[in-house]
Design a protein around this motif. Structure first.
Motif: not given
Length: 346
Positions: A308-327
């Motif tokens: 959806x973004x026209x700009x440079x976009x980086x995506x990373x998915x953390x296996x097994x993690x839930x929504x509260x990523x910083x925790x």
């Protein structure tokens, strides 16, 4: 007396260097990290396309600056400040979690130990910040814009006046979690005043059945006349946000959960629309982070979000993690964000 090869080499080096001992390069010590309370004067207004009706009154927004002492004392040169925007039903603590047994789960401090400075805010309606009689998500994005502008000019205050002038930001990067990511995205699309976006656990494409059920519960409470939707039960809260965080972290988070202001609940639809339309107007580089076991976003929607973004976009998915990523994955998330900041911001 017999001299070994190593002994001869050592003697020659000593003579060459005039007898000086040259120590091995020392590893730089991490900076001294401080956390200082600050506040901003803001107007509860809405100049975004997320249509809703705030009360247009003045409020005080409270936050904390977390970073190297030199940066917060204004002695580090041009400063980048990361503004951390929390999800619904939580607060600034989700980025700056402290307490016994919680070391290592403080995202803001983790960034500070690598030289970054962060502003951890309590949005209007949360924590020590003002609690308007009427606010909404469009106004939350407008207030975030005001905070960004105050940071650029240095027009905000330390809670302790003895600390002197607050530091101004040369660059601002916004980090949002969940609904906080939507707020950050709409702010960037509307006002084009940030250098980057770190968006965690958010998609404006579609939500899971569990997320829809939670929103339905909140709407029912608000339509019955409540000013805020009661917080989800501790078990439901943990199910929505967590998958792998230690039990002590989940308990600490659940104990800090709070009601969701009804202005935020009832303005979700226009906010999602504005977020979806605004993605194509974002000019700053974007980092999208997801948990592979996030109970609130569909995997297919996460994949579509990046396009959806026209700009440079980086995506990373953390296996097994839930929504509260910083925790959930603090070390991996922190390392990923720091690397992206180095690469995308210079």
């Amino acid at each position: 007396m017999r001299l070994t090869f190593l002994g001869v080499l050592t003697a020659l080096l000593a003579l060459t260097l005039g007898g000086l001992v040259v120590p091995a390069p020392a590893t730089a010590a991490p900076p001294r990290v401080v956390s200082r309370a600050v506040s901003f004067d803001v107007e509860n207004t809405n100049a975004t396309t997320a249509l809703c009706l705030p009360d247009n009154e003045s409020y005080r927004l409270h936050a904390r600056l977390v970073g190297p002492a030199r940066a917060i004392e204004g002695r580090s040169g041009p400063l980048r400040i990361n503004v951390l925007v929390h999800d619904e039903g939580t607060g600034s603590w989700s980025w700056h979690l402290r307490g016994r047994g919680l070391r290592g789960y403080d995202y803001a401090t983790r960034l500070a130990e690598r030289g970054e400075t962060s502003l951890v805010i309590d949005r209007l309606g949360y924590g020590a910040s003002g609690h308007p009689t009427s606010t909404c998500l469009g106004a939350q994005a407008d207030v975030l814009h005001q905070v960004v502008q105050h940071l650029r000019s240095g027009r905000y205050d330390f809670a302790d006046p003895r600390l002197g002038s607050t530091p101004a930001a040369a660059h601002v990067v916004t980090h949002g979690l969940g609904l906080g990511a939507a707020i950050a995205q709409v702010e960037a699309a509307t006002f084009d005043d940030v250098a980057g976006l770190v968006l965690m656990s958010w998609t404006d494409r579609s939500a899971t059945q569990l997320a829809q059920e939670e929103l339905g519960r909140q709407r029912a409470a608000c339509l019955s006349g409540s000013a805020a939707a009661p917080a989800a039960g501790a078990a439901a809260f943990r199910q929505q946000l967590f998958a792998v965080a230690p039990a002590r972290v989940q308990r600490a988070a659940a104990a800090r959960r709070v009601p969701v202001p009804c202005g935020d609940v009832l303005s979700r639809a226009p906010m999602r629309l504005a977020s979806g339309l605004g993605a194509g107007q974002v000019d700053a580089p974007v980092l999208l982070l997801y948990g592979g076991a996030d109970a609130l976003t569909r995997p297919s929607a996460r994949t579509a979000q990046a396009s959806a973004y026209p700009t440079r976009t980086t995506t990373r998915t953390f296996t097994g993690a839930g929504s509260a990523l910083p925790l959930e994955r603090p070390a991996q998330v922190g390392t990923t964000v720091l690397r992206w900041l180095d690469q995308s911001q210079g």
